[in-house]
Design an enzyme around this catalytic site. Structure first.
Site, PDB file in Angstrom:
ATOM      1  N   LYS A 173     -37.806 -63.223 -42.103  1.00 52.88           N
ATOM      2  CA  LYS A 173     -39.172 -63.429 -42.603  1.00 52.88           C
ATOM      3  C   LYS A 173     -40.086 -62.317 -42.087  1.00 52.88           C
ATOM      4  CE  LYS A 173     -43.142 -65.224 -41.405  1.00 52.88           C
ATOM      5  NZ  LYS A 173     -44.012 -64.425 -42.247  1.00 52.88           N
ATOM      6  N   GLU A 250     -41.015 -61.871 -28.071  1.00 53.54           N
ATOM      7  CA  GLU A 250     -41.680 -60.650 -27.601  1.00 53.54           C
ATOM      8  C   GLU A 250     -43.131 -60.737 -28.048  1.00 53.54           C
ATOM      9  OE1 GLU A 250     -40.814 -58.435 -25.590  1.00 53.54           O
ATOM     10  OE2 GLU A 250     -38.648 -58.764 -25.497  1.00 53.54           O
ATOM     11  N   CYS A 284     -47.898 -53.229 -29.186  1.00 50.74           N
ATOM     12  CA  CYS A 284     -47.821 -54.165 -28.058  1.00 50.74           C
ATOM     13  C   CYS A 284     -47.751 -53.416 -26.743  1.00 50.74           C
ATOM     14  CB  CYS A 284     -46.621 -55.087 -28.237  1.00 50.74           C
ATOM     15  SG  CYS A 284     -45.111 -54.167 -28.539  1.00 50.74           S
ATOM     16  N   GLU A 383     -55.727 -59.205 -25.103  1.00 51.20           N
ATOM     17  CA  GLU A 383     -55.219 -58.154 -25.981  1.00 51.20           C
ATOM     18  C   GLU A 383     -56.162 -57.987 -27.169  1.00 51.20           C
ATOM     19  OE1 GLU A 383     -51.638 -58.885 -28.362  1.00 51.20           O
ATOM     20  OE2 GLU A 383     -50.861 -57.024 -27.531  1.00 51.20           O
TER      21      GLU A 383
END
Ligand code: NAP
Ligand code: MG
Length: 482
Positions: A173, A250, A284, A383
């Site tokens: 996906k 992750e 990231c 973040e």
């Protein structure tokens, strides 16, 4: 408009029950493609196809796996320019970055083609006389692969390639925002000679397609890359499902780059610009906290600002562009919200942060640098995922290291120094999964493990030979030969 691109289920390209539009963030008038959106029933079909294909694929020979993975690698690498252009057009990273990411995807498939030939077990003696023990690895079954928008071909590649290499069957996906590269990759995989059902593509939303993968008892494992909040939901769902699923997450980062007094200023500035702003800061592993010791602080800020003034922000496909647009309106809104939050908290927006107008309508923002940041501020803890970095001044190395580690995340960390002593100490004492000395925090190889600690990652590492820890399960078998 070209035809609606389909999902790949059980070896057939099938229509969906809705359409996902893929918009070019460099020019919002440009529709990159339209994609059939899978629903719950189609996702269940894909899972059933993968389940049916598993017994044969799990017993396929290393040669069959090598041949398929190598064929995929060869086509990706041969088409890197064309696919890189598609990637840059749909995601907004620059053309060289897009081509580089596609090449990386090809290299990953080539690596795992070789790994298929290298999988061996162990044989030993039991503590009981005359009895042999064998330790072997087997595929898990159907694995659901859920990926984010920011690396739309490399992250799918680093999940799909090891999954297939170790005998699993796949339901993939991609992120709905950026399905084009994942779709192009799926077309390549579809003609690689894999038996029907071994690989399936379902484009659709996290709440429908993703959720179905999480809930379905025939999915044995989930490999996920994305945000912490989605990661938490995935962990919960995997633990609550019957049977429980193996999972790997992750997630985010708030990666520190420490710049010490003895750093080579030029190197430090290049490392910071690359780590903080390339790929529009949407990595990231981006360095979003620049922790700079007092003796070099002012010189570093000045040199970095000068360097930032030379960055060309424009259409990702134009040549000479250093920073492409932000991926979409909602990410841009988030970036702007944090610019305000930072200033409200008392940090100084030292340079950048303006919205930019270019030839076509797009999500253009000048890379932004905060100074006077403290590590307690939200802009140092949360973040942002955009071209925004903040400078935190530290007294000395010890304080810089403490600040670097004072975060809920632990993905990547960097230090710029000419001292072997500090470099060695930082490598040993950083609480991140990946540590860089005089190199950008973003930028890793494909043949070694990738992943973080603390709130950044959960479960086994990805990439390199370490990927087998996730994509295989170990069997211990005893034989009494008499
Ligand atoms: P996201 O919103 O968490 O989405 C990631 C994927 O999860 C998408 O495919 C999404 O589907 C799907 N999803 C959303 N809700 C779901 C649910 N309830 N059940 C199952 N699947 C669901 O993340 P993103 O905004 O795409 O990506 C940005 C984030 O990824 C950042 O936090 C970044 O740090 C992280 N990231 C981490 C790494 C790493 O290796 N550590 C690498 C790259 C990015 P939709 O298609 O509906 O969105
Ligand atoms: Mg797009």
């Amino acid at each position: 408009m070209t035809a609606i691109l389909k999902n790949f289920i059980g070896g057939e390209w099938v229509d969906g029950s809705g359409i996902t539009r893929n918009i070019n963030p460099s020019n919002t008038n440009d529709v990159v493609g339209e994609y059939a959106r899978a629903d719950r029933a189609q996702t269940e079909k894909a899972i059933a196809a993968a389940k049916a294909a598993f017994p044969a694929w799990s017993r396929s020979t290393p040669q069959e796996r090598y041949d398929a993975l190598n064929k995929i690698a060869t086509e990706i690498l041969a088409r890197r320019e064309e696919l890189g252009k598609l990637l840059a057009r749909e995601e907004g990273k620059t053309l060289p970055e897009g081509i580089g990411e596609v090449a990386r995807a090809g290299q990953i498939f080539a690596f795992f083609a070789g790994e298929a030939l290298r999988l061996t077990g162990e044989k030993g003696s039991s503590v009981r006389p005359g009895i042999d023990v064998e330790i072997t690895r087997e595929g898990l079954g159907v694995v659901g692969l859920i990926t984010p928008w920011n690396f739309p071909i490399a992250i799918p590649a680093w999940k799909i390639a090891p999954a297939l290499c170790y005998g699993n069957t796949v339901v993939f996906k991609p992120a709905e925002l950026v399905p084009g590269s994942g779709h192009a990759l799926s077309e390549i995989i579809a003609r690689s000679g894999l038996p029907a059902g071994v690989f399936n593509l379902v484009v659709g939303s996290g709440s429908v397609v993703g959720q179905t993968l999480l809930e379905h008892p025939d999915v044995s494992a989930i490999s996920f890359t994305g945000s912490v909040s989605t990661g938490r939901k995935i962990a919960q769902a995997c633990v609550l499902s019957t049977p429980m699923k193996k999972f790997q997450l992750e997630m985010g980062g708030k990666n520190p780059l420490v710049v010490l007094d003895d750093a080579d200023l030029k190197v430090a500035v290049e490392v910071a610009v690359n780590g903080s702003y390339f790929s529009t800061g949407q990595r990231c592993t981006a360095s979003s906290r620049l922790i700079v010791t007092a003796g070099i602080h002012d010189r570093f800020v000045e040199a970095l600002t000068e360097r930032m003034k030379g960055l060309v922000v424009d259409d990702a496909l134009k040549s000479g562009v250093h920073v492409g647009p932000v991926v979409d309106q909602s990410q841009l809104d988030q970036d702007l919200r944090y610019l305000k939050i930072g200033q409200d908290e008392g940090a100084k927006l030292h340079w950048g942060g303006e919205l930019l107008n270019r030839e076509a309508p797009g999500f253009y923002m000048q890379p932004a640098l905060f100074t006077g940041v403290t590590n307690a501020m939200r802009i140092a803890r949360e973040e942002i995922f955009g071209p925004v970095a903040g400078v935190i001044k530290a007294r000395d190395y010890e304080e810089a290291l403490a600040i670097a580690n004072d975060t809920e995340f632990g993905l990547a960390a960097g230090v710029c120094t000419s001292s072997l002593k500090y470099a060695s100490h930082f490598k040993r004492n950083s609480e991140a999964g990946m540590v860089m000395v005089n190199l950008p925090t973003a930028g890793v190889d494909y043949h070694v493990p990738f992943g973080g600690r603390k709130g950044s990652s959960y479960g086994a590492r990805e990439q390199g030979a370490y990927a087998r820890e996730f994509y295989t399960t170990v069997k211990t078998a005893y034989t009494n030969p008499d």
